[in-house]
Design a protein around this motif. Structure first.
Motif, PDB file in Angstrom:
ATOM      1  N   ASN A  87       3.475  28.178 -26.664  1.00 19.61           N
ATOM      2  CA  ASN A  87       2.641  28.913 -25.700  1.00 19.61           C
ATOM      3  C   ASN A  87       1.711  29.843 -26.043  1.00 19.61           C
ATOM      4  O   ASN A  87       0.709  30.019 -25.350  1.00 19.61           O
ATOM      5  CB  ASN A  87       3.998  30.073 -24.543  1.00 19.61           C
ATOM      6  N   ASN A  88       1.790  30.244 -27.101  1.00 17.96           N
ATOM      7  CA  ASN A  88       1.025  31.211 -27.271  1.00 17.96           C
ATOM      8  C   ASN A  88       0.530  30.672 -28.705  1.00 17.96           C
ATOM      9  O   ASN A  88       0.354  30.063 -29.379  1.00 17.96           O
ATOM     10  CB  ASN A  88       1.314  32.311 -28.512  1.00 17.96           C
ATOM     11  N   GLY A 176      15.849  33.379 -25.206  1.00 18.45           N
ATOM     12  CA  GLY A 176      14.464  33.003 -23.869  1.00 18.45           C
ATOM     13  C   GLY A 176      13.885  32.157 -23.997  1.00 18.45           C
ATOM     14  O   GLY A 176      13.968  31.122 -24.835  1.00 18.45           O
ATOM     15  N   TYR A 178       9.934  31.614 -23.652  1.00 18.29           N
ATOM     16  CA  TYR A 178       7.901  32.554 -23.104  1.00 18.29           C
ATOM     17  C   TYR A 178       7.354  31.444 -22.116  1.00 18.29           C
ATOM     18  O   TYR A 178       7.562  29.791 -22.253  1.00 18.29           O
ATOM     19  CB  TYR A 178       7.238  32.158 -24.433  1.00 18.29           C
ATOM     20  N   LYS A 182       4.678  35.782 -19.780  1.00 20.44           N
ATOM     21  CA  LYS A 182       6.303  36.560 -19.150  1.00 20.44           C
ATOM     22  C   LYS A 182       7.778  35.783 -20.397  1.00 20.44           C
ATOM     23  O   LYS A 182       6.877  34.716 -21.296  1.00 20.44           O
ATOM     24  CB  LYS A 182       6.797  35.569 -18.463  1.00 20.44           C
ATOM     25  N   THR A 183       8.892  36.445 -20.159  1.00 19.42           N
ATOM     26  CA  THR A 183       9.116  36.235 -21.598  1.00 19.42           C
ATOM     27  C   THR A 183      10.297  36.326 -20.620  1.00 19.42           C
ATOM     28  O   THR A 183      10.633  37.082 -19.973  1.00 19.42           O
ATOM     29  CB  THR A 183       9.863  37.083 -22.444  1.00 19.42           C
ATOM     30  N   ASN A 185      14.961  35.759 -19.930  1.00 20.48           N
ATOM     31  CA  ASN A 185      16.167  35.703 -19.982  1.00 20.48           C
ATOM     32  C   ASN A 185      16.891  35.028 -19.507  1.00 20.48           C
ATOM     33  O   ASN A 185      17.958  34.398 -19.081  1.00 20.48           O
ATOM     34  CB  ASN A 185      16.496  36.986 -19.658  1.00 20.48           C
ATOM     35  N   ARG A 208      14.702  31.998 -29.954  1.00 23.76           N
ATOM     36  CA  ARG A 208      13.375  31.465 -30.040  1.00 23.76           C
ATOM     37  C   ARG A 208      12.682  32.365 -29.250  1.00 23.76           C
ATOM     38  O   ARG A 208      11.627  32.973 -29.914  1.00 23.76           O
ATOM     39  CB  ARG A 208      13.178  30.679 -28.553  1.00 23.76           C
ATOM     40  N   THR A 209      13.334  33.810 -28.356  1.00 26.06           N
ATOM     41  CA  THR A 209      12.515  34.327 -28.359  1.00 26.06           C
ATOM     42  C   THR A 209      13.054  36.758 -29.707  1.00 26.06           C
ATOM     43  O   THR A 209      12.590  37.150 -29.624  1.00 26.06           O
ATOM     44  CB  THR A 209      12.613  35.434 -27.035  1.00 26.06           C
ATOM     45  N   GLU A 211      15.098  38.330 -29.011  1.00 28.42           N
ATOM     46  CA  GLU A 211      15.640  39.015 -28.068  1.00 28.42           C
ATOM     47  C   GLU A 211      17.487  40.030 -28.898  1.00 28.42           C
ATOM     48  O   GLU A 211      18.034  38.302 -29.010  1.00 28.42           O
ATOM     49  CB  GLU A 211      15.717  38.517 -26.493  1.00 28.42           C
TER      50      GLU A 211
END
Length: 635
Positions: A87-88, A176, A178, A182-183, A185, A208-209, A211
């Motif tokens: 995504n990034n 989560g 991306y 947005k992220t 959940n 992945r995220t 969190e």
């Protein structure tokens, strides 16, 4: 001359005739010469259209992952199988070779077996577009578990409905995901969904995220430590040709989602064959389909079709607008993409933006561009052809469905001359017919009717999971002995097909049958219009009248709306006739769409009729908030 790769128009017609006259010989040769089998079939097919019973390659033994991975290792082991584009754009892209893919899938397959997953068990996969999604799908297929991928944007209630319907025992998800800025959940959504799903015993968790997420003791397990301890080789399960491969849910226009069941061998043969031909795939090409693996397009043309042909396929986690509207073109340039396959919704959105976003990239690597998901309107077709394809790449406007498993009607690049808005000719083995209201086949050209298929093909869905009667009633009773697609179509003077939209998107105005798609095409040609949707509503004199929901481009928004409405109706009148003029025009900021980009016309119809009583479950829409906005501003 090869059966597998169509060389020119003469070869196409020769192969097409052979596929219709001698389907057993045709599919026997394709299956025999292009795939590896543990055991060959006793009979190519046994089909009954009346009862909706289909079997292909009877009693053959095979594993689709041996064809997707193992057989490529000797010659293509070091070749990139998957390019993961995160995504990034600042996060490094990942290149996974066929050797590496074999190891990853083997480890995952071993983990699934260690966790008690057996052949025939259902495994629901709710993951973002990351490599683990592809690996999980292939690992299920390797051990004979039935994968059911749920798009990682569905709500908890939509997820629960799908999990309950197939009574899956395991869910694979992540902390989560991306999506642009947005992220999401995903774990929270799964936790909520599983409150209603007693059959789920284990949840495997991908990081992945990173969190912090709650983990339920005895149910939730982090995946990576299990993979670290797993062996990196695995013997594939020997599958019968008709063993289930996956269940994929498609929204019913009414009622609960339909779990379309696809089986192993027929799906394998047809997706492999269609990928090769529709995209003119050649060794060392880089193929990119922008769909999500949660849809049939992703199953067939991100994973199975490309890997069956030893291709390099791109998995893209992001969205076309992030960090800006040049993202698609930047990715094509970065990875030297040769075939690009996307949806008209994306093309229309990008065409609204400044041309500089696309013109700053030469896109010289592209050889074929494609469209999928809905009929592409003429304005979008030309923009895509001119600015992305540079007027040199054939544009394959593909028509097919979740139920068909693979592409059915499409131009073949450098073989079939393309015509804007036309899906063109059926692929070998596909026998389309147009039917009238009296259930008679409409002969000849320059006609319109309901699009049916009169003979089965290898990748036809076998049933709706747990409800064969619904399958039979939905697809085989409207026109007995034929598969009814639910779409209307036009056949032109040379036999090309143009999909005119769902049959229920035909509105009868003063006794005239008006397809909404051609009217929308006319409206969308207005320079101020970005997108439109037309529905019918009851009218005292005409029976039905037309209501238009229209999104304007930014450049047109400051203009006088009354004049715009008059100009739009004049355009419709000029192109289709005064009978097709709209009685009501509502300018809107968006349209209610499913995650795959389809407009939910059912909701628009109810708003047009002034019936706000029950819109059904709108939580699965891409933009549920738009419904209230449209309702509150109804004209």
């Amino acid at each position: 001359m090869s059966y597998y790769k169509i060389q020119n128009l003469e070869h196409y017609f020769k192969m097409y005739k052979k596929s219709v006259r001698e389907p057993k010989k045709f599919w026997d040769k394709i299956a025999d010469e292009n795939f590896v089998w543990y055991q060959k079939w006793d009979k190519v097919f046994d089909v009954n259209m009346q009862e909706a019973q289909f079997k292909w390659f009877l009693d053959a033994k095979v594993n689709i992952t041996k064809n997707c991975i193992d057989r490529h290792l000797a010659r293509r082991g070091d070749k990139t199988a998957i390019i993961f584009e995160p995504n990034n754009p600042e996060e490094e892209a990942l290149h996974i070779s066929y050797n590496e893919l074999y190891k990853r899938v083997s480890k995952m397959a071993n983990v699934l077996r260690e966790q008690g997953v057996k052949k025939g068990d259902r495994v629901c996969i709710y993951l973002p577009m990351i490599p683990e999604l592809a690996v999980a799908v292939l690992a299920c297929a390797r051990i004979g578990a039935i994968h059911s991928v749920i798009f990682a944007g569905f709500s908890a209630s939509a997820v629960a409905a799908r999990i309950q319907d197939c009574e899956c025992s395991m869910v694979i998800t992540s902390d989560g995901g991306y999506r642009g800025e947005k992220t999401i959940n995903l774990k929270g959504i799964i936790d909520e969904a599983l409150e209603k799903c007693p059959t789920v015993e284990k949840v495997l968790m991908v990081k992945r995220t990173h969190e912090t997420v709650p983990m339920k003791d005895g149910r939730d397990i982090w995946l990576q430590p299990l993979l670290d301890n797993a062996l990196d080789n695995n013997v594939a399960e020997i599958m019968d040709a008709e063993d289930p491969l996956f269940i994929l849910y498609t929204s019913g226009s009414t009622g609960k989602p339909k779990g379309m069941l696809h089986t192993t061998a027929g799906y394998m043969v047809y997706t492999g064959y269609t990928f090769k031909n529709v995209f003119n795939y050649e060794e060392n090409d880089i193929f990119w389909c922008t769909a999500d693996i949660g849809w049939i397009t992703g199953h067939s043309y991100i994973l199975y079709g490309p890997l069956l042909n030893g291709a390099t396929t791109v998995i893209f986690e992001g969205v076309p607008s992030y960090p800006d509207f040049s993202r698609f073109w930047e990715v094509i340039e970065k990875h030297n993409v040769t075939q690009f396959y996307t949806a008209p919704t994306a093309i229309r959105a990008l065409a609204k933006e400044n041309l500089d976003y696309v013109q700053r990239f030469p896109l010289s690597s592209l050889k074929v561009i494609g469209s999928v998901g809905e009929p592409i309107n003429e304005e979008a077709w030309h923009w895509y052809n001119d600015h992305v394809g540079g007027k040199r790449c054939p544009l394959v406007d593909t028509w097919w469905q979740t139920e068909t498993g693979g592409i059915m009607i499409s131009p073949i690049p450098f073989v079939t001359p393309t015509k804007p808005t036309y899906a063109s000719l059926p692929l070998p083995g596909i026998q389309p017919v147009l039917m009238d209201e009296l259930r008679n086949e409409i002969e000849g050209n320059q006609v319109t009717g309901s699009l049916c298929i009169k003979f089965p093909w290898p990748s036809i869905a076998r049933t709706i999971w747990g409800d064969h009667q619904r399958y039979k009633e939905t697809y085989f009773t409207a026109f007995p002995g034929k598969y009814f697609t639910g779409d209307g179509a036009l056949r032109d003077e040379v036999g090309y097909y143009r999909i005119t939209g769902r049959v229920d998107d035909v509105v009868i105005v003063s006794g005239h049958n008006l397809g909404t798609a051609p009217i929308e095409d006319a409206i969308n040609e207005h320079p101020a219009v970005a997108e439109s949707a037309i529905v019918g509503f009851p009218h005292d004199i005409k029976g039905n009248a037309l209501y238009g929901f229209i999104i304007l481009k930014e450049v047109g928004e400051s203009r006088d709306r009354n004049n715009l409405a008059k100009e739009i109706n004049q355009l419709v009148s000029d192109q289709i006739g005064p009978i097709a003029k709209l009685d009501k025009i509502q300018f809107v900021s968006g349209l209610p769409k499913t995650r795959s980009g389809k407009i939910m016309r059912r909701i628009l119809r109810k708003i047009a009729e002034g019936d706000f009583s029950n819109f059904g479950d709108i939580s699965t829409l891409l933009n549920p908030e738009i419904v209230d906005e449209i309702k509150d501003n109804r004209v």
